[in-house]
Motif scaffolding. Structure first.
Motif, short mmCIF file in Angstrom:
data_model
loop_
_atom_site.label_atom_id
_atom_site.label_comp_id
_atom_site.label_asym_id
_atom_site.label_seq_id
_atom_site.Cartn_x
_atom_site.Cartn_y
_atom_site.Cartn_z
N PHE A 1 0.94 -1.28 -0.19
CA PHE A 1 -0.06 0.37 -0.15
C PHE A 1 0.96 1.32 -0.10
N GLN A 2 1.90 1.20 0.98
CA GLN A 2 2.82 2.30 0.76
C GLN A 2 3.43 2.63 -0.58
N GLN A 3 3.86 1.58 -1.12
CA GLN A 3 4.44 1.71 -2.58
C GLN A 3 3.71 2.05 -3.49
N LEU A 4 2.41 1.65 -3.55
CA LEU A 4 1.37 2.00 -4.23
C LEU A 4 1.13 3.79 -4.27
N ILE A 5 1.00 4.10 -3.13
CA ILE A 5 0.82 5.65 -2.61
C ILE A 5 1.85 6.29 -3.40
N ASN A 6 3.22 5.77 -3.24
CA ASN A 6 4.45 6.53 -3.77
C ASN A 6 4.35 6.44 -5.00
N TYR A 7 4.25 5.51 -5.99
CA TYR A 7 4.22 5.41 -7.50
C TYR A 7 2.92 5.87 -8.14
N LEU A 8 1.67 5.75 -7.42
CA LEU A 8 0.69 6.36 -8.21
C LEU A 8 0.15 7.80 -7.87
N HIS A 9 1.05 8.28 -6.95
CA HIS A 9 0.73 9.83 -6.75
C HIS A 9 0.65 10.62 -7.70
N PRO A 10 1.78 10.47 -8.54
CA PRO A 10 1.92 11.43 -9.79
C PRO A 10 0.80 11.33 -10.65
N TYR A 11 -0.08 10.48 -10.75
CA TYR A 11 -1.15 10.02 -11.87
C TYR A 11 -2.47 10.39 -10.99
N THR A 12 -2.47 10.86 -9.80
CA THR A 12 -3.94 10.96 -9.35
C THR A 12 -4.52 12.25 -9.28
N ASN A 13 -3.59 13.20 -9.67
CA ASN A 13 -3.96 14.72 -9.81
C ASN A 13 -4.37 15.12 -8.37
N GLY A 14 -3.51 14.67 -7.38
CA GLY A 14 -3.29 15.26 -6.09
C GLY A 14 -4.64 14.68 -5.22
N ASN A 15 -5.16 13.67 -5.58
CA ASN A 15 -6.48 12.89 -4.90
C ASN A 15 -5.74 12.07 -4.12
N SER A 16 -6.36 11.92 -2.74
CA SER A 16 -5.94 10.79 -1.65
C SER A 16 -6.04 9.71 -2.05
N ILE A 17 -5.19 8.67 -1.81
CA ILE A 17 -5.24 7.46 -2.26
C ILE A 17 -5.56 6.66 -0.93
N LEU A 18 -6.70 6.03 -1.00
CA LEU A 18 -7.23 5.04 0.04
C LEU A 18 -7.38 3.61 -0.49
N LYS A 19 -7.33 2.82 0.24
CA LYS A 19 -7.39 1.36 -0.07
C LYS A 19 -8.75 1.30 -0.93
N SER A 20 -9.91 1.98 -0.52
CA SER A 20 -10.92 1.69 -1.06
C SER A 20 -11.33 2.81 -2.16
N SER A 21 -10.40 3.53 -2.52
CA SER A 21 -10.20 4.57 -3.72
C SER A 21 -10.54 3.43 -5.06
N LYS A 22 -11.57 4.18 -5.91
CA LYS A 22 -11.60 3.65 -7.15
C LYS A 22 -10.44 4.30 -8.15
N LEU A 23 -9.72 3.44 -9.02
CA LEU A 23 -8.78 3.89 -9.72
C LEU A 23 -9.08 5.13 -10.59
N ILE A 24 -10.10 4.86 -11.38
CA ILE A 24 -10.68 5.99 -12.33
C ILE A 24 -11.54 7.26 -11.70
N LEU A 25 -12.40 6.50 -11.03
CA LEU A 25 -13.38 7.56 -10.51
C LEU A 25 -12.88 8.32 -9.36
N ASN A 26 -12.17 7.88 -8.36
CA ASN A 26 -11.50 8.75 -7.26
C ASN A 26 -10.29 9.07 -7.39
N LEU A 27 -9.34 8.57 -7.95
CA LEU A 27 -8.10 9.01 -8.26
C LEU A 27 -7.88 9.81 -9.59
N GLY A 28 -8.68 9.64 -10.53
CA GLY A 28 -8.62 10.07 -11.75
C GLY A 28 -7.52 9.64 -12.52
N ILE A 29 -7.04 8.44 -12.38
CA ILE A 29 -6.21 7.83 -13.24
C ILE A 29 -6.70 7.63 -14.52
#
Length: 141
Positions: free
Chosen positions: A53-81
């Motif tokens: 989970f920590q590694q996913l936060i580190n590596y996905l952060h640049p692609y999320t438009n600043g959205n918070s990464i939670l375990k329940s976050s949907k990749l497209i809808l919540n994170l904007g990936i």
């Protein structure tokens, strides 16, 4: 013998102290060793999940438009990936394969990580799905 069952992290945190208590009261050395082994494996799975989970936060952060990464976050809808990042071999596939490779190299030296298929990546919808996929492949390695 292989016994498998699915529990979430909060249930595992409840189970570990109970197993440790049972091990401390075991009268037989063999029983103590078995309970300790089960406890160690549960704790290792919890640590692996936290690390992933920590590694996913580190590596996905640049692609999320600043959205918070939670375990329940949907990749497209919540994170904007973007869908392109998910479908690209240099996108989510690369990130998950890299995290799996590092995890296997550090925790299981000398073993090769099992290959994650692109068809598995396309089916992922949440961050928790990503964690579960990496954990499944880690256990197969």
């Amino acid at each position: 013998m292989k016994i498998e069952f699915e529990i979430n992290d909060s249930e595992a945190y409840i189970l570990v102290p109970a197993l440790q208590q049972a091990a401390s009261q075991a009268l037989d050395v063999k029983t103590f060793e078995v309970l300790q082994k089960v406890t160690r494996e549960i704790l290792e799975d919890i640590q692996n999940g936290v690390y992933i989970f920590q590694q996913l936060i580190n590596y996905l952060h640049p692609y999320t438009n600043g959205n918070s990464i939670l375990k329940s976050s949907k990749l497209i809808l919540n994170l904007g990936i973007s869908q392109n990042f998910i479908n690209s071999s240099q996108g989510l596939y690369y990130v998950l394969s890299y995290i799996l490779g590092v995890l296997v190299a550090t925790r299981k030296p000398g073993k090769n990580p099992s290959r994650i298929a692109m068809t598995e990546i396309v089916k992922l919808t949440t961050v928790e799905d990503c964690i579960n996929l990496i954990q499944d492949h880690y256990e197969k390695s």
